[in-house]
Design a protein around this motif. Structure first.
Motif, PDB file in Angstrom:
ATOM      1  N   MET A   1       5.881   6.039   1.928  1.00 23.78           N
ATOM      2  CA  MET A   1       6.795   7.157   1.651  1.00 23.78           C
ATOM      3  C   MET A   1       6.238   8.469   2.202  1.00 23.78           C
ATOM      4  O   MET A   1       6.952   9.275   2.786  1.00 23.78           O
ATOM      5  CB  MET A   1       7.038   7.282   0.150  1.00 23.78           C
ATOM      6  CG  MET A   1       7.948   6.239  -0.405  1.00 23.78           C
ATOM      7  SD  MET A   1       9.688   6.628  -0.125  1.00 23.78           S
ATOM      8  CE  MET A   1      10.001   7.664  -1.537  1.00 23.78           C
ATOM      9  N   GLY A   2       4.940   8.700   1.964  1.00 24.81           N
ATOM     10  CA  GLY A   2       4.309   9.931   2.444  1.00 24.81           C
ATOM     11  C   GLY A   2       4.349  10.008   3.961  1.00 24.81           C
ATOM     12  O   GLY A   2       4.587  11.076   4.539  1.00 24.81           O
ATOM     13  N   GLN A   3       4.107   8.867   4.622  1.00 21.92           N
ATOM     14  CA  GLN A   3       4.137   8.853   6.094  1.00 21.92           C
ATOM     15  C   GLN A   3       5.561   9.078   6.601  1.00 21.92           C
ATOM     16  O   GLN A   3       5.759   9.713   7.632  1.00 21.92           O
ATOM     17  CB  GLN A   3       3.585   7.520   6.602  1.00 21.92           C
ATOM     18  CG  GLN A   3       2.078   7.410   6.415  1.00 21.92           C
ATOM     19  CD  GLN A   3       1.558   6.023   6.725  1.00 21.92           C
ATOM     20  OE1 GLN A   3       2.238   5.023   6.481  1.00 21.92           O
ATOM     21  NE2 GLN A   3       0.353   5.956   7.247  1.00 21.92           N
ATOM     22  N   LYS A   4       6.561   8.551   5.863  1.00 11.51           N
ATOM     23  CA  LYS A   4       7.953   8.772   6.274  1.00 11.51           C
ATOM     24  C   LYS A   4       8.296  10.256   6.166  1.00 11.51           C
ATOM     25  O   LYS A   4       9.043  10.798   6.975  1.00 11.51           O
ATOM     26  CB  LYS A   4       8.890   7.933   5.397  1.00 11.51           C
ATOM     27  CG  LYS A   4       8.897   6.459   5.775  1.00 11.51           C
ATOM     28  CD  LYS A   4       9.739   5.645   4.813  1.00 11.51           C
ATOM     29  CE  LYS A   4       9.691   4.171   5.206  1.00 11.51           C
ATOM     30  NZ  LYS A   4      10.240   3.298   4.178  1.00 11.51           N
ATOM     31  N   TYR A   5       7.758  10.898   5.129  1.00  9.27           N
ATOM     32  CA  TYR A   5       8.005  12.336   4.964  1.00  9.27           C
ATOM     33  C   TYR A   5       7.404  13.102   6.154  1.00  9.27           C
ATOM     34  O   TYR A   5       8.036  13.978   6.730  1.00  9.27           O
ATOM     35  CB  TYR A   5       7.396  12.817   3.645  1.00  9.27           C
ATOM     36  CG  TYR A   5       7.979  14.135   3.170  1.00  9.27           C
ATOM     37  CD1 TYR A   5       9.065  14.154   2.300  1.00  9.27           C
ATOM     38  CD2 TYR A   5       7.467  15.355   3.595  1.00  9.27           C
ATOM     39  CE1 TYR A   5       9.616  15.348   1.869  1.00  9.27           C
ATOM     40  CE2 TYR A   5       8.006  16.548   3.170  1.00  9.27           C
ATOM     41  CZ  TYR A   5       9.080  16.542   2.307  1.00  9.27           C
ATOM     42  OH  TYR A   5       9.634  17.733   1.888  1.00  9.27           O
TER      43      TYR A   5
ATOM     44  N   ASN B   1      -1.954   8.832   1.766  1.00  9.49           N
ATOM     45  CA  ASN B   1      -0.705   8.232   2.239  1.00  9.49           C
ATOM     46  C   ASN B   1      -1.003   7.096   3.221  1.00  9.49           C
ATOM     47  O   ASN B   1      -1.796   7.259   4.148  1.00  9.49           O
ATOM     48  CB  ASN B   1       0.160   9.267   2.961  1.00  9.49           C
ATOM     49  CG  ASN B   1       0.708  10.327   2.034  1.00  9.49           C
ATOM     50  OD1 ASN B   1       0.869  11.466   2.424  1.00  9.49           O
ATOM     51  ND2 ASN B   1       1.009   9.982   0.795  1.00  9.49           N
ATOM     52  N   GLY B   2      -0.369   5.965   2.996  1.00  8.52           N
ATOM     53  CA  GLY B   2      -0.478   4.859   3.954  1.00  8.52           C
ATOM     54  C   GLY B   2      -1.713   4.008   3.815  1.00  8.52           C
ATOM     55  O   GLY B   2      -1.995   3.188   4.687  1.00  8.52           O
ATOM     56  N   THR B   3      -2.468   4.157   2.711  1.00  8.24           N
ATOM     57  CA  THR B   3      -3.677   3.343   2.563  1.00  8.24           C
ATOM     58  C   THR B   3      -3.376   1.989   1.912  1.00  8.24           C
ATOM     59  O   THR B   3      -4.253   1.130   1.863  1.00  8.24           O
ATOM     60  CB  THR B   3      -4.746   4.075   1.725  1.00  8.24           C
ATOM     61  OG1 THR B   3      -4.127   4.625   0.562  1.00  8.24           O
ATOM     62  CG2 THR B   3      -5.412   5.182   2.515  1.00  8.24           C
ATOM     63  N   GLY B   4      -2.161   1.814   1.415  1.00  5.34           N
ATOM     64  CA  GLY B   4      -1.778   0.490   0.901  1.00  5.34           C
ATOM     65  C   GLY B   4      -1.697   0.403  -0.615  1.00  5.34           C
ATOM     66  O   GLY B   4      -1.856  -0.687  -1.173  1.00  5.34           O
ATOM     67  N   LYS B   5      -1.428   1.499  -1.290  1.00  8.09           N
ATOM     68  CA  LYS B   5      -1.330   1.472  -2.766  1.00  8.09           C
ATOM     69  C   LYS B   5      -0.104   0.667  -3.209  1.00  8.09           C
ATOM     70  O   LYS B   5      -0.197  -0.193  -4.082  1.00  8.09           O
ATOM     71  CB  LYS B   5      -1.228   2.916  -3.316  1.00  8.09           C
ATOM     72  CG  LYS B   5      -2.378   3.818  -2.930  1.00  8.09           C
ATOM     73  CD  LYS B   5      -2.247   5.196  -3.527  1.00  8.09           C
ATOM     74  CE  LYS B   5      -1.108   6.006  -2.956  1.00  8.09           C
ATOM     75  NZ  LYS B   5      -1.245   6.329  -1.525  1.00  8.09           N
ATOM     76  N   THR B   6       1.046   0.991  -2.593  1.00  3.23           N
ATOM     77  CA  THR B   6       2.269   0.281  -2.953  1.00  3.23           C
ATOM     78  C   THR B   6       2.154  -1.197  -2.586  1.00  3.23           C
ATOM     79  O   THR B   6       2.585  -2.069  -3.344  1.00  3.23           O
ATOM     80  CB  THR B   6       3.474   0.922  -2.234  1.00  3.23           C
ATOM     81  OG1 THR B   6       3.530   2.297  -2.613  1.00  3.23           O
ATOM     82  CG2 THR B   6       4.774   0.260  -2.599  1.00  3.23           C
TER      83      THR B   6
END
Lengths: 184, 456
Positions: B138-142, B279-284
């Motif tokens: 999500m952060g990377q999409k933002y 952002n993008g480190t794989g939490k989700t």
């Protein structure tokens, strides 16, 4: 004076792009679903479930007073070119009669698309137009009037049953579309 | 500096709404200035941003929106990044998404790659141009959307809740970019609860009240609750049974590159563990693997002493997704909360009582008959949380549960989670994109960095 009358007449038929697209979508799907699901059920009137559902959806999802008739005209024309129901140009009339009934009902009962009972009733009445189209086509080919009457009534009974089923699906879909903000 | 956009006595009411969400709003946006729009969750900040962009239906509004600089100029541009970036993404790859705006401006294709690369660099998104958008966080999409707007060189840039999606590194990069833009005469409007590092850029605060009126000043939550005093733990967690057992877990991402690998940890009943990472480190991805929605490349997960199978975990494990749009689908808020209870076969009287309780502890009683799809992002988050909490699961996976919530709402949610964890013994595992904000409730902290997951 004539100019202002024409202007007002033209305004009353003006269709916003969003509504036009939605009606077009309903017409395309009314035909497409029938093409894709070509069910040879040999049950008279089973196509009415799709036809009534999309005609009512077209009227219920737009404020356009002639939404169902317009959808019917588009769908009927497409059905004619695709050779549906062996009725030739008369298929436009078949679609249009149901569409006009739905538009008239929506005019007198503006809240009908939120009620399962009213939708079922209107769908039944709209489907009953099958009797007139069937009777006219049979009469044109020279069928005996007594046999024609019995056969047309049987066809109409099947159409009404399936039409009501199609009408019952409408409030649920309209409610969901409103909740998502797709329609007002 | 000239006025770019002016609102005069602007009011707007959503269709079928009883009261206007924006009421007699007047404002001026000058070139080279940064404004911050504040207000409680659901007060109409995003609606005002949409109005500035000219995306609201004219039939439902009154007043005037004037763009004095637009007259005689075809290149006057307003850029808007919405809080939920997924609603704005059009292309399938990073490069195509950023280039889309340039294509619409009829820019020479030969000049596009350099401009796209420069915009991605400004937004601090280091991904190849053919990287699939669907694989971004999500952060990377933002960040991608910020780049997609920067590439078009807007005169006014509106960012809806950037801090809710961007990690500290992303915010630092955004700070530098916005500072440079201001110097070149670009106006910036932030709709933000917690401006954080962007605070020093802000020249003027506006606040929206609950009646839709706009005034100068920064909104503060009334009677903010002081930091919670945590109830004592009733038992020693080290003796508690292990609910989640992870051994040598790895997950491969795009191009057979490991998102993370070698992860091994245990989570015991009643524990509250926070997973942090940029952002993008794989939490989700980690939460999805643990819940059984994704299959790991290697390693094992055991949850409630069994393999994670979503159907079998129904009622025992609750998952709150980062994007509430992905789990809201019913017609009203009440029906949304009732859905999991119906699926679990709760009798109607118990169901009604639990729905009221869930509405109450999330503070959304007044929204019970509204459509959840028409609420603000923060309100949707609360609805999704209420529906997850309603069946009283034994374990909760919460993906960024505070995104888009104002301070008061965050405190409310924190209180609820504290009560559920300390009094009911519910095990919590939640993610946060800000490694600096670890709540006092947490008794474990997992951090993801460089493809490794470890305790801190």
């Amino acid at each position: 004076m004539a100019k202002s009358f024409v202007g007002r007449f033209s305004d009353s038929f003006r269709l916003p792009l969003k509504d036009a697209l939605f009606l077009g979508f309903c017409a395309v799907f009314a035909v497409l679903v029938r093409v894709v699901l070509r069910l040879h059920l040999h049950i008279s009137g089973h196509a009415m479930i799709i036809k009534i559902f999309f005609l009512m959806l077209g009227r219920g999802s737009t404020p356009c007073r002639y939404g169902a008739s317009f959808t019917a005209l588009l769908a009927g024309t497409a059905a004619m070119f695709l050779g549906f129901a062996k009725a030739g140009p008369l298929i436009i009339v078949k679609y249009l009669m149901a569409g006009v009934v739905i538009d008239l009902a929506a005019f007198f009962l503006p809240a009908m698309f939120g009620s399962y009972v009213l939708c079922a009733l209107v769908a039944g009445v709209a489907s009953s137009t099958k009797f007139f189209s069937a009777y006219a086509i049979n009469a044109l080919v020279g069928m005996d009037p007594v046999v024609n009457l019995q056969r047309s009534l049987l066809e109409a009974a099947g159409a009404i049953t399936f039409g009501i089923a199609g009408g019952l699906m409408v409030p649920m879909v309209i409610c969901r579309l409103k909740a998502y903000g797709v329609i007002r | 500096m000239g006025v770019l956009v002016q609102l005069k006595n602007f009011s707007y009411a959503y269709p079928e709404a009883q009261t206007p969400v924006l009421n007699d709003v007047s404002l001026e946006i000058e070139a080279g200035r940064c404004y911050c729009l504040t207000g409680p969750t659901g007060s109409g900040k995003t609606t005002l941003a949409l109005a500035l962009k000219g995306l609201l239906e004219k039939d439902d509004s009154s007043g005037e929106i004037l763009c004095p600089r637009q007259s005689g100029r075809a290149d006057f541009r307003i850029g808007l990044v919405l809080q939920n970036p997924e609603t704005q993404l059009l292309a399938t790859t990073v490069g195509a998404e950023v280039a889309f705006g340039l294509e619409n401006l009829c820019i020479d294709p030969a000049a596009m790659p350099d401009r796209v690369a420069a915009a991605l660099s400004l937004a601090d998104l280091r991904k190849p141009l053919d990287y699939p958008v669907a694989r971004l966080s999500m952060g990377q999409k933002y960040r991608l959307l910020v780049a997609a707007l920067l590439v078009m060189k807007p005169h006014l840039l509106i960012l809806d809740e950037p801090a809710a999606q961007l990690d500290p590194e992303g915010l630092a990069a955004l700070h530098q970019t916005l500072s440079d833009l201001k110097a070149t005469g670009v106006a910036v409007v932030l709709c933000e609860h917690h401006p954080g590092p962007l605070l020093e850029l802000i020249d003027q605060f506006w606040q929206l009240d609950e009646d839709g009126g706009l005034s100068d000043g920064r909104w503060q939550a009334p009677g903010q609750v002081p930091n919670l005093r945590l109830p004592e733990m009733t038992s020693d967690l080290s003796e508690a049974p292990v609910l989640l057992e992870v051994r040598d877990l790895a997950f491969m991402g795009h191009g057979e590159e490991a998102v993370w690998d070698g992860a091994s940890f245990d989570i015991r009943r009643g524990q509250c563990v926070v997973v942090t990472g940029l952002n993008g480190t794989g939490k989700t991805t980690l939460l999805r693997v643990l819940a059984g929605f994704l299959k790991p490349s290697s390693g094992s997960v055991r949850i409630f002493n069994a393999e994670p199978v979503p159907q079998l975990l129904r009622g025992r494990l609750g998952c709150l997704f980062q994007n509430p749009h992905k789990q809201i689908f019913e017609n009203t808020v009440r029906e949304e909360i009732a859905f999991p209870l119906k699926r679990l076969g709760w009798p109607p009287d118990q169901r009604a009582a639990r729905i009221e309780e869930a509405l109450s502890f999330c503070g959304i009683e007044s929204l019970s008959d509204d459509s959840p799809h028409k609420l603000s992002y923060g309100q949707k988050h609360l609805v999704a949380m209420a529906s997850v909490l309603a069946p009283a699961p034994e374990m909760l996976f919460l993906d960024d549960p505070f995104a888009g919530l104002d301070c008061a709402r965050q405190e409310d949610v924190m209180q609820v989670l504290t009560r559920w964890n300390r009094e009911r013994g519910v095990t919590l595992l939640w993610t946060s994109h800000d490694p600096g904000q670890i709540p006092a409730l947490a008794d474990g902290h997992l951090h993801i960095e460089g493809g490794r997951i470890g305790w801190r």
